[in-house]
Design an enzyme around this catalytic site. Sequence first.
Site, PDB file in Angstrom:
ATOM      1  N   HIS A 127       0.843  -1.209   0.000  1.00 39.96           N
ATOM      2  CA  HIS A 127       0.000   0.000   0.000  1.00 39.96           C
ATOM      3  C   HIS A 127       0.871   1.249   0.000  1.00 39.96           C
ATOM      4  CE1 HIS A 127      -3.941   1.930   1.622  1.00 39.96           C
ATOM      5  NE2 HIS A 127      -3.199   2.843   1.015  1.00 39.96           N
ATOM      6  N   LEU A 129       2.770   6.326  -5.255  1.00 41.06           N
ATOM      7  CA  LEU A 129       3.973   6.788  -5.956  1.00 41.06           C
ATOM      8  C   LEU A 129       3.705   8.028  -6.802  1.00 41.06           C
ATOM      9  CD1 LEU A 129       5.697   3.425  -6.975  1.00 41.06           C
ATOM     10  CD2 LEU A 129       6.042   4.840  -4.938  1.00 41.06           C
ATOM     11  N   ARG A 130       2.429   8.424  -6.913  1.00 42.47           N
ATOM     12  CA  ARG A 130       2.005   9.714  -7.490  1.00 42.47           C
ATOM     13  C   ARG A 130       2.151   9.826  -9.008  1.00 42.47           C
ATOM     14  NH1 ARG A 130      -1.037  10.735  -3.240  1.00 42.47           N
ATOM     15  NH2 ARG A 130       0.062  11.491  -1.394  1.00 42.47           N
ATOM     16  N   ASN A 167      -4.735   6.232  -7.366  1.00 44.89           N
ATOM     17  CA  ASN A 167      -5.232   7.616  -7.383  1.00 44.89           C
ATOM     18  C   ASN A 167      -4.189   8.578  -7.958  1.00 44.89           C
ATOM     19  OD1 ASN A 167      -3.705   7.109  -5.068  1.00 44.89           O
ATOM     20  ND2 ASN A 167      -4.774   8.637  -3.839  1.00 44.89           N
ATOM     21  N   ASP A 226      -8.670   3.357  -3.301  1.00 37.77           N
ATOM     22  CA  ASP A 226      -8.082   3.940  -2.095  1.00 37.77           C
ATOM     23  C   ASP A 226      -8.067   5.460  -2.163  1.00 37.77           C
ATOM     24  OD1 ASP A 226      -6.701   3.551   0.474  1.00 37.77           O
ATOM     25  OD2 ASP A 226      -5.086   4.598  -0.554  1.00 37.77           O
ATOM     26  N   HIS A 263      -5.607  -0.012   6.013  1.00 37.24           N
ATOM     27  CA  HIS A 263      -5.206   0.896   7.105  1.00 37.24           C
ATOM     28  C   HIS A 263      -6.222   0.973   8.259  1.00 37.24           C
ATOM     29  CE1 HIS A 263      -7.726   3.400   4.566  1.00 37.24           C
ATOM     30  NE2 HIS A 263      -6.749   3.746   3.756  1.00 37.24           N
ATOM     31  N   ASN A 309      -5.292  10.091   6.780  1.00 37.80           N
ATOM     32  CA  ASN A 309      -6.635   9.549   6.617  1.00 37.80           C
ATOM     33  C   ASN A 309      -6.576   8.034   6.442  1.00 37.80           C
ATOM     34  OD1 ASN A 309      -9.409   9.478   6.254  1.00 37.80           O
ATOM     35  ND2 ASN A 309      -9.307   9.882   4.068  1.00 37.80           N
ATOM     36  N   ASP A 367       1.223   2.968   3.762  1.00 44.10           N
ATOM     37  CA  ASP A 367       0.329   3.981   3.187  1.00 44.10           C
ATOM     38  C   ASP A 367       1.147   5.223   2.847  1.00 44.10           C
ATOM     39  OD1 ASP A 367      -1.880   5.265   2.198  1.00 44.10           O
ATOM     40  OD2 ASP A 367      -2.854   5.589   4.122  1.00 44.10           O
ATOM     41  N   HIS A 415       4.013  14.272   0.043  1.00 47.78           N
ATOM     42  CA  HIS A 415       3.484  15.559  -0.405  1.00 47.78           C
ATOM     43  C   HIS A 415       4.612  16.582  -0.457  1.00 47.78           C
ATOM     44  CE1 HIS A 415      -0.764  14.537  -0.385  1.00 47.78           C
ATOM     45  NE2 HIS A 415      -0.625  13.976   0.800  1.00 47.78           N
TER      46      HIS A 415
END
Length: 449
Positions: A85, A88-89, A119, A177, A257, A303, A330, A334
């Site tokens: 989980h 990697l963006r 996502n 997710d 999570h 979250n 997770d 950022h």
Amino acid sequence: MKLLIKNGTLVLKDGEKKADLLIDGGRIVALGENLSADCAGLDAAGENLSADCVGLAEAGENLTADCTVLDATGKHVLPGLIDMHVHLREPGFEGKEDIKSGSEAAVAGGFTQVCCMPNTNPVCDNAVVVSYILNRRREVNLCKINPIGAITRGQEGKAMADIGKMKEAGAVALSDDGRSVADSNIMRLAMEYADGFNLKCLCHCEDAALVDGGVVNEGYNSTLTGLKGSLRAAEDIMIARDIALSESLDVPVHICHVSTYSGVEIIRSAKSRGVKVTAETCPHYFVLTDDIITSYDTNTKVNPPVREDRDRTAIIRGIKDGTIDCIVTDHAPHSAKDKQVEYNLAAFGMSGLETSFPLSYTYLVKTGVITLSRLVSRMSLNPANILGLEGGEIREGAVADLTVVDLNEKYKINSDNFRSKGKNTPFNGFEVYGKITATIVDGEIKYQN
């Protein structure tokens, strides 16, 4: 080229053993004492080998023509860690992280495989994006990256994504997710359809209407800080729903999570009835409590939120008794601009690939909660088994994905040293044990400290 790992303590499924490992062709070909680099003369036990390994130095220098030697004296050799989980963006959010920086963070954290959530932008809801991620994995060539496809198109919860085509392209699981699939019938159909392709749905459990904009756990500290709280029930309701679907349909489901004491109880009860449910949690849920939010440090915003001490202790019990199968990161990197704003506006998430093992070892093994072997099963073997990945154990014939760690080295976490672009962690300055010294993927050293 062969790789000979000398003098290490191997962490096996049933305990620990001092032995050498000989690796050839990306596989463990021998496990035993006093191994040499010459494969000739191996017996069934991997012992009584010839000593044709001229020029080896204890430090792993002065190599033979076809063998690299890694001296693991005083260190433990683990099956390569697997994180099922991570975020990697890439594609779309490369300012936060990309596959190269995320892979560098993974191997620095001891992970030989990671599974990336969908996502991204565009969302990984089709074969093209799955193939893109796998192509980037081959270009970067550090850790193994396994794409997770979206359950619904665009993660909008309205229609199923192209599950079969994503599976064919290389997706290893499905998840929306970051949000739950709110429509229970769509979730039911997705679980049934996914099972036909031998894929599991990894469920982010959150009733968004009940969360209603909450950013921290609802309780004393949310009142104290004036930050809007989120009830445990928002998580528990969706855990219960997805388990109910799993039980009714007799298909497996995985709960992401887990953060609540009541969620642990729901999962424990379901497992006792034979429901095909597995579950994961993250280090911040068994190390921290929501006391951390009183600093208003946005690096504590995640979250689901970090909750109270009874949640933390229940999660630790769940890890100990097997209710919780896996420890994941997770990993949610950022940029500074996403976090250096007021708490309500800050992005959710913590960067976790480079802190997960030392935190888990320090707070679970050093404290006597579980053994090192059991920790490794939750960070390697169990994720491999749940997702059908190769890896997770040290034995002759197994893939040579390995993590070498110095369990005695104590150090302070410093996000300035992270390979990840995301420096967002609440663990800066924490003293931990367990320094990753080498990460080996398919018999090749990809990271060495």
